[in-house]
Write a protein that holds these residues in place. Sequence first.
Motif, PDB file in Angstrom:
ATOM      1  N   ILE A  84      -6.655  -3.282  24.485  1.00  0.00           N
ATOM      2  CA  ILE A  84      -7.485  -2.842  25.599  1.00  0.00           C
ATOM      3  C   ILE A  84      -8.931  -3.307  25.402  1.00  0.00           C
ATOM      4  CG2 ILE A  84      -8.434  -0.791  26.759  1.00  0.00           C
ATOM      5  CD1 ILE A  84      -5.813   0.647  26.014  1.00  0.00           C
ATOM      6  N   SER A  89     -15.364  -0.460  29.369  1.00  0.00           N
ATOM      7  CA  SER A  89     -14.168   0.386  29.374  1.00  0.00           C
ATOM      8  C   SER A  89     -14.486   1.788  29.860  1.00  0.00           C
ATOM      9  CB  SER A  89     -13.552   0.453  27.979  1.00  0.00           C
ATOM     10  OG  SER A  89     -14.426   1.099  27.083  1.00  0.00           O
ATOM     11  N   SER A  95      -8.552   2.006  29.605  1.00  0.00           N
ATOM     12  CA  SER A  95      -7.333   1.974  30.410  1.00  0.00           C
ATOM     13  C   SER A  95      -6.343   0.959  29.858  1.00  0.00           C
ATOM     14  CB  SER A  95      -7.659   1.605  31.856  1.00  0.00           C
ATOM     15  OG  SER A  95      -6.482   1.346  32.586  1.00  0.00           O
ATOM     16  N   TYR A  96      -5.076   1.338  29.842  1.00  0.00           N
ATOM     17  CA  TYR A  96      -4.010   0.404  29.470  1.00  0.00           C
ATOM     18  C   TYR A  96      -4.067  -0.857  30.326  1.00  0.00           C
ATOM     19  CZ  TYR A  96      -1.806   4.976  28.284  1.00  0.00           C
ATOM     20  OH  TYR A  96      -1.518   6.236  27.845  1.00  0.00           O
ATOM     21  N   ILE A  99      -6.706  -5.328  30.075  1.00  0.00           N
ATOM     22  CA  ILE A  99      -6.086  -6.044  28.951  1.00  0.00           C
ATOM     23  C   ILE A  99      -6.993  -7.141  28.411  1.00  0.00           C
ATOM     24  CG2 ILE A  99      -4.142  -7.562  28.384  1.00  0.00           C
ATOM     25  CD1 ILE A  99      -2.558  -5.899  30.539  1.00  0.00           C
ATOM     26  N   ASN A 106      -1.418  -3.790  21.150  1.00  0.00           N
ATOM     27  CA  ASN A 106      -2.462  -2.803  20.887  1.00  0.00           C
ATOM     28  C   ASN A 106      -2.195  -2.141  19.532  1.00  0.00           C
ATOM     29  OD1 ASN A 106      -4.272  -0.677  20.869  1.00  0.00           O
ATOM     30  ND2 ASN A 106      -3.783   0.038  22.923  1.00  0.00           N
ATOM     31  N   GLY A 139      -9.132  -7.357  31.357  1.00  0.00           N
ATOM     32  CA  GLY A 139     -10.324  -6.671  30.879  1.00  0.00           C
ATOM     33  C   GLY A 139     -11.449  -7.675  30.671  1.00  0.00           C
TER      34      GLY A 139
END
Length: 451
Positions: A84, A89, A95-96, A99, A106, A139
């Motif tokens: 993650i 964030s 949050s899952y 990414i 993870n 992400g």
Amino acid sequence: MKNIYLILIFAIIVSCKTEPKQAVSEVPATIAPISDEVLENAVIYEANIRQYSVEGTFNEFTKDIPKLKELGVKIIWVMPIYPISTTKSKGTLGSYYAISDYTKVNPEFGNLEDVKNLVKTAHENGMYVILDWVANHTGWDHVWLKEHPEYYTKNEAGEITHTVGTDWTDVADLNYDNLEMRAEMLEDMKYWLKEADVDGFRCDVAGMVPTDFWENTVAELKKVKPVFMLAEAWEPELMKNAFDMSYSWDTHHRMNHIAKGEETVKNWDNRMAQIDTLYAKDDILMNFVTNHDENSWNGTVKERMGDASELMLALSYCASGMPLIYSGQEYDMNKRLLFFEKDTINKTKGNVWPILEKLGTLKNTNKALNGGKNAASYTRINSSDDQNVLIFTREKEGQKLTFIGNLSNKEVNFVFKKEGESTNYFTNEKVLFSGETEQTFKPWEYKIFID
């Protein structure tokens, strides 16, 4: 020139339909490939690894996989397993769905070997595993942001932006006009088929990604091995050439509203008619009373459905489609799980486990509940109180089931027609029906009869 070369290579890959199949993963096969037959009587389970146990690891979840057989589970959907992003964030753990690397694991949950063991254990227990895939965005720590900023959507100032129209500020939106990005996304999905022998993907906000990407990508994935594809979406076009199943969101919303007394059986009937209009006969819809979004953001089953909870659960199994169990639901979970922090499910069996066992057995063994690409028929039966009482039959290959439910918070008296001997599934009591039958049902009472 490099970009043009890569685009040409990708175009050749996705257009070549006669290319020989690639070898299946080197992982030894312990289960037959997933098939349409499996989908007919399957129950799907959503695994929230972080919150499933105190440890929050793959290994702790894997220990309980044999227990899921008791509930009739055939498919395990594992929420995102990838590292993650920490940049922008949300919360302490993030949050899952933000990414940082599609082909890594993870470390909070374990390592690649743990993932392989989870899949292997599932296969040994007659279950398939699909991974949650987030194709719409990454992400802000993802390596593509540094190496390939052209993969992302940019605003008028030339800045990479989060998905427009959302509050998903912890992710960067991907640009599907870029064919190189599409090609890399495909390769990252193939990685998990080959490396861990997973059986498909649940695709996050699939409707926000171009349909042609999914169609081309799924065609390529199937050259590696047969896959099961679940779309977090409702759009019928996604199931024409890409996905096997999508969310039955509107059915779920009808359940919530009926449970609150805001709608009636008429709204349920309208939804069933809508499904017949919108979807092809071989489209599969996923039925649910809860999932990770509903639980964390809209409330627990009890908060939303109250005393109607058990009836709605039974309805999610008896209606055409595939029923979902979300982590903790089987243990009567009555709390909203934190989404960006560590939380834990209390795994104590209560009222729901035995009901899920019975419903799972019925779903697995009675063709009248087939809900796949060759689903059992659904026939609405009228009564003297169609405003509050829902009666329908499901039938296939000589097997027949009748569902009767009082979808209201008041006692109802009603009359309906039924002939012959039936068995009350939950009590095993034999009942002889002979034409006009008068019944009295308590608030939210339901019965399932096997003919």
